[in-house]
Design a protein around this motif. Structure first.
Motif, PDB file in Angstrom:
ATOM      1  N   ASN A  34       0.848  -1.183   0.000  1.00  0.00           N
ATOM      2  CA  ASN A  34       0.000   0.000   0.000  1.00  0.00           C
ATOM      3  C   ASN A  34       0.890   1.241   0.000  1.00  0.00           C
ATOM      4  OD1 ASN A  34      -1.868   2.025   0.334  1.00  0.00           O
ATOM      5  ND2 ASN A  34      -2.922   1.055   2.048  1.00  0.00           N
ATOM      6  N   ASP A  41      -5.949   5.012   3.210  1.00  0.00           N
ATOM      7  CA  ASP A  41      -7.105   4.514   3.956  1.00  0.00           C
ATOM      8  C   ASP A  41      -8.106   3.812   3.037  1.00  0.00           C
ATOM      9  OD1 ASP A  41      -6.454   5.079   6.546  1.00  0.00           O
ATOM     10  OD2 ASP A  41      -7.941   6.668   6.815  1.00  0.00           O
ATOM     11  N   TYR A  44      -6.688   0.437   2.250  1.00  0.00           N
ATOM     12  CA  TYR A  44      -6.679  -0.339   3.491  1.00  0.00           C
ATOM     13  C   TYR A  44      -8.088  -0.841   3.819  1.00  0.00           C
ATOM     14  CZ  TYR A  44      -5.120  -1.581   8.214  1.00  0.00           C
ATOM     15  OH  TYR A  44      -4.795  -2.245   9.362  1.00  0.00           O
ATOM     16  N   ALA A  45      -9.110  -0.018   3.592  1.00  0.00           N
ATOM     17  CA  ALA A  45     -10.493  -0.419   3.853  1.00  0.00           C
ATOM     18  C   ALA A  45     -10.921  -1.533   2.899  1.00  0.00           C
ATOM     19  CB  ALA A  45     -11.420   0.783   3.720  1.00  0.00           C
ATOM     20  N   ALA A  47      -9.131  -3.876   1.965  1.00  0.00           N
ATOM     21  CA  ALA A  47      -8.530  -5.090   2.504  1.00  0.00           C
ATOM     22  C   ALA A  47      -9.176  -5.494   3.829  1.00  0.00           C
ATOM     23  CB  ALA A  47      -7.027  -4.879   2.700  1.00  0.00           C
ATOM     24  N   GLY A  49      -9.328  -3.465   6.553  1.00  0.00           N
ATOM     25  CA  GLY A  49      -8.694  -2.778   7.677  1.00  0.00           C
ATOM     26  C   GLY A  49      -9.531  -1.625   8.195  1.00  0.00           C
ATOM     27  N   THR A  50      -9.271  -1.232   9.430  1.00  0.00           N
ATOM     28  CA  THR A  50      -9.922  -0.080  10.033  1.00  0.00           C
ATOM     29  C   THR A  50      -9.184   1.172   9.588  1.00  0.00           C
ATOM     30  OG1 THR A  50     -10.509  -1.400  11.961  1.00  0.00           O
ATOM     31  CG2 THR A  50     -10.606   0.991  12.213  1.00  0.00           C
ATOM     32  N   LEU A  52      -7.264   4.612   9.190  1.00  0.00           N
ATOM     33  CA  LEU A  52      -6.354   5.292  10.107  1.00  0.00           C
ATOM     34  C   LEU A  52      -6.677   6.774  10.247  1.00  0.00           C
ATOM     35  CD1 LEU A  52      -3.072   3.678   8.757  1.00  0.00           C
ATOM     36  CD2 LEU A  52      -4.375   3.011  10.781  1.00  0.00           C
TER      37      LEU A  52
END
Length: 76
Positions: A34, A41, A44-45, A47, A49-50, A52
């Motif tokens: 990434n 973000d 990441y979302a 994937a 993920g929460t 950042l």
């Protein structure tokens, strides 16, 4: 330089990453780095993920050109 291709999602098979969906079709892969900067973000979302709390903002970029160097006043 932009490639004009956007990531639209991530595909998982048996709980593991198998491909990245793009606007030009899927790309098979086993891992993703990434390096999306201000848009980290969003990727990441995708994937799971929460987020950042990174917010993309448009900024001004100035690209300077090299100064010309005169060789006539050069000391030897």
């Amino acid at each position: 330089r932009s490639t004009g291709v956007a990531v639209t999602g991530l595909e998982c098979t048996s709980g593991r990453l198998s491909s990245v969906r793009t606007t030009q079709g899927p790309i098979a892969t086993r891992c993703v780095v990434n390096a999306s900067g201000a848009w980290a973000d969003q990727l990441y979302a995708m994937a799971g993920g929460t987020p950042l709390g990174i917010t993309p903002l448009r900024r001004t970029i100035i690209v300077p050109t090299p100064a010309s160097v005169s060789t006539s006043s050069r000391r030897e």
